[in-house]
Structures are given as C-alpha cells and as structure tokens.
Write an enzyme that holds these catalytic residues in place. Sequence first.
Site, PDB file in Angstrom:
ATOM      1  N   GLU A  27      77.199  11.410   9.838  1.00 40.72           N
ATOM      2  CA  GLU A  27      78.351  11.605  10.847  1.00 40.72           C
ATOM      3  C   GLU A  27      79.179  10.397  10.720  1.00 40.72           C
ATOM      4  O   GLU A  27      78.794   9.172  10.233  1.00 40.72           O
ATOM      5  CB  GLU A  27      77.376  11.505  12.365  1.00 40.72           C
ATOM      6  CG  GLU A  27      78.566  11.850  13.301  1.00 40.72           C
ATOM      7  CD  GLU A  27      77.830  11.773  14.732  1.00 40.72           C
ATOM      8  OE1 GLU A  27      76.620  11.450  14.948  1.00 40.72           O
ATOM      9  OE2 GLU A  27      78.391  12.367  15.605  1.00 40.72           O
ATOM     10  N   GLU A 174      74.505  19.704  20.434  1.00 41.40           N
ATOM     11  CA  GLU A 174      74.267  19.263  21.699  1.00 41.40           C
ATOM     12  C   GLU A 174      75.103  19.971  22.719  1.00 41.40           C
ATOM     13  O   GLU A 174      75.902  19.207  23.562  1.00 41.40           O
ATOM     14  CB  GLU A 174      74.217  17.717  21.665  1.00 41.40           C
ATOM     15  CG  GLU A 174      72.917  17.152  20.836  1.00 41.40           C
ATOM     16  CD  GLU A 174      72.669  15.737  20.897  1.00 41.40           C
ATOM     17  OE1 GLU A 174      73.210  14.960  21.779  1.00 41.40           O
ATOM     18  OE2 GLU A 174      71.571  15.303  20.293  1.00 41.40           O
ATOM     19  N   GLU A 291      68.281  16.627  14.046  1.00 41.60           N
ATOM     20  CA  GLU A 291      68.603  15.099  14.296  1.00 41.60           C
ATOM     21  C   GLU A 291      67.342  14.435  14.797  1.00 41.60           C
ATOM     22  O   GLU A 291      66.664  15.045  15.675  1.00 41.60           O
ATOM     23  CB  GLU A 291      69.526  14.896  15.367  1.00 41.60           C
ATOM     24  CG  GLU A 291      70.992  15.190  14.817  1.00 41.60           C
ATOM     25  CD  GLU A 291      72.054  14.722  16.015  1.00 41.60           C
ATOM     26  OE1 GLU A 291      71.480  13.776  16.819  1.00 41.60           O
ATOM     27  OE2 GLU A 291      73.069  15.146  16.106  1.00 41.60           O
TER      28      GLU A 291
END
Length: 492
Positions: A27, A174, A291
């Site tokens: 990321e 998310e 994740e």
Amino acid sequence: MADARVVVHLEEAVGAISPLLYGHFVEHLGRCVEEGIWVGEDSQIANVSGIRSQTVEALRAIGAPVIRWPGGCFADDYHWEDGVGPRERRPRRVNLWWGNEDSNAFGTDEFVRFCRLAGAEPYLCVNVGSGTPLEAKSWMEYCNYDGDTHYTQLRRANGNAAPFEVKWWAVGNENWGCGGHFEPEEYAAAYRRFATYLRQLGKRCQLVACGHNTPDWNLRFLQGLRGHWDLVDHLSIHRYFNGGHETEFTETQYYALLAECMRLEDDLREARAALDLVVRARKRIGVIVDEWGVWHPQAHVAGGHVQENTLRDAVAAATVLDLFNRWCDVVTMANLAQTVNVLQSVIRTEGEAFWVTPTYHVFDLYRAHAGKIGVRAEVDGDRMAVKRSDGSSYDLPLVSASASVAAGRRQVVVSLVNRSLDSDVECRVRLEGGAAVAGRARRLWAEAANAHNSAEEPNAVAPAKAASAAKGSDWTEALPAHSVTVVEIALG
Ligand code: AHR
C-alpha cells in the site's frame, strides 16, 4: 523440558494448499512503495525501470505468489487514471489516510511490472468508497481487454501491447470502515452494481467481496446480495494482532500475541458458517485473508508504520501459516501486511541499506508446503494458560503444526513451531498411514525471542539446517524454545 505429540494422518486430505496462501500486500503507506519498491530510474540504488532490484530478487527467492495493491484504505481514495501515462504529467494527490502526498509515479504499469519481475500475480483492489462502477470497469478494460478501445489504446501508448491479464479483483476494501462506512446492506447494493460490470467484462476474473471478522456484517452482506451470489468468488477478512511492545515485551505479552493469532481460526470458522448458512451449496465461495499480521503499538502514521520485526513475530507468522494450511479447504488466498518497511514487513530498507526480517525466513521455510495436499495434523501436549488482550482466557498449545504431502505420496512436509518462550519441547511425531525413510530439517531460531535483523546485523536471525530424527512411523524431534522447524520427510 515440555512435551507435545503430533499425529500426521497421511490418508486424511484436507485440500490443496494453494501457493496463494503465502501472498503479500503493498500500500502507499510510509516507505513501502517509495524507497521499498519504487526508487525511480535515476536512483543510485540498483533498479529495473525504477523498481528496486533487491526487493524484486528477495521476493522472487521466496516464490512470492501474489501481491495485493494499491490498498488498504488507500484503495477507496485511489483513481487509477492518475497513475498512468507520462510521469511528469501525473497529478500529485493528498494521501488521505497515511499522510503527505502521493506523486502517482508508481501506478498500474509500474505495479504490474513489479509483480512480473518478482514472479507474482497482481491482485488489484478497486475504489468503491469514492469511485464508480465505470471507473472500476475502465481499469479492468485498461488491464485486460485486447481490443481497440480508448483504454486499450492508452495501455499500448504507455508501452504495454499485451493485456496484463489481471485475474484477481477486490471490490473495495474495509467498506465497513475507511472504505465508505457502509452498512452491510448498502455495501451489498454497491457490490451488485460494481460486480455486474466487472463480471461481464472479466469473465475469467475472480471477484472478491469485502467481509468482516464479525459474523453480523458477513450475514447481512450475503443476505443483501439477494441471490446474486454468483457475483462473488471470495469473501475477504482482515485480522491484525497486537503485540504489546515490538522488542521489549513481557512474558505475558509474548504469549498474549500468540493467543491473539488463534482468533483467526474463529474468524475463519465464522466466515465459513455465514457462507454455509446463507449461500449453502449454491456457490462455492472461498475466504481470502487479504490483510493479516502483527501490528505493534510502535507502528503509527508519524513513524511511517515502521516496527521492529523479531523472532517472536516470526513465530506468530508460522502459527498463522499453519492455520492457513489446516484450513486450506476454506482459505483461497492470504496477504501479509505489508511487504516492505511497514507493519510485519518481510523486507526492510534504510536508503541504500537492505535486509530481510525473521518473518521473511518463515515464508521461505513454509514454501515447502505450497502446492501440496494439506493433511490432518493433530496436536496434543503441554499448554500455557494465556490472558488475551480482551481479558478472555485461552489455553495455548505450546506446539503448532501443519502437514502436507506431495503428489505420489513420496514426501510429507511437517512444520513444527515451539511457541514456548523458554522451554525446549520434546515433540513425538507419529505418521498414520506411512513410514519415514529420512528427514531434512531447517530451523529458524535465535537465543533471544526478541532477536531481530538490522542493517548492521542482517543475519542475526536466519534459518539453518537442523538434525531430524525422522525414521519409521514414530520418532521424537527436539524443538528449542521459540523456534520454527520445517521437516521434509522422504516416505518409504
Ligand atoms: O494495512 C494498514 C491498514 O489496515 C489498511 O490500509 C487497512 O485496510 C487496514 O485497516
């Protein structure tokens, strides 16, 4: 000295252990991309078209199978068209979640090139929170379509004649939190819209829906799809483990972290239960843990989410990889957060300095399981009563294990993790349905559980060959405290 018993049932296959269980995540956070992966073509640091050569080589060496990008929270504020075309014309944008700005120098073309160099499959996460189905579909068209459209012309003009053939696409990240604070029913409606167009264009692509490690979200999301379960191939969940202190942890914190890791087993059980309850046999949907990792309190925005990665974290990683192996009929992919310099990274850099972490070595050791058939491994023996961070009690078996057999049943791989902080373990191993001719073991171990590598001491924690007593169908392996051992056993 403590005791443990591991029974490996060679005839009881759980499923195939997909190599994708050993995946990674990148990321735009701290120095993960900038410096860790992207140094630019003019850098003094060795690079291929701006991509850091040492990072690529290290990932290739452990057979990194898949890399997820661009987020994380970053994904739902990322507009992919900002990151393609001549670099000097790419807009700088605020990095909303992780501070500072992003130059967009590392975009889709650079990411796919990085994956190809590292030998990994790319896994993209589209923007649902602040994006549109059109933007997502255009990204897929840019990457995968082989016709003569605006976006394929753009890809070719950017130097990529052949389609990238990106197979893995996550529809948001998310979305119950930083990805838009949706209610599960709202996300289900958004998911149906996005996935309709992605599925139509990318018939061979795999679509991943955002799940949660609470059953409520998963149940309400799956019910909200109202029968359109064919649009979902995988449900993703995330799980981070709090380790107390990165290096100066107490004995209580040491065990609490390892007990936290076992929460992932509850997450997997609950995700599977939600799928069984709502979708049933109408569609096989896998679970992706895209994740996961140890997140110490010392890792925060101001410090670029750098944390020290010790042997204890490697023991935690091995615990989780054992779990994935044991749940290989449910888990279809997993991605450690995050590849370089951030959270439980496998690689660290400081300018020109480069080294790998103890967790890197665990991934190297566990590669022996990848692509094999996971078989049932039963563990029994001494346990440690642990208080978890929420005050609940957990009886942690000192040893964690998983096992896999190669096609043709000529070899079995057994991983044995001694999670005790200070006791060596005599571990009795029994093979049900076969006999060992000989075993070859490699072990990750150091005197102190908080040992770690650094620019000055890059090999303070590194694997070494170890003696294995594997012979016949019953033997004892001596496992030092806080160690990870992988034994490759030839079968007679
Ligand atoms: O990995 C860091 C962040 O943790 C990710 O951006 C987000 O998805 C998660 O909460």
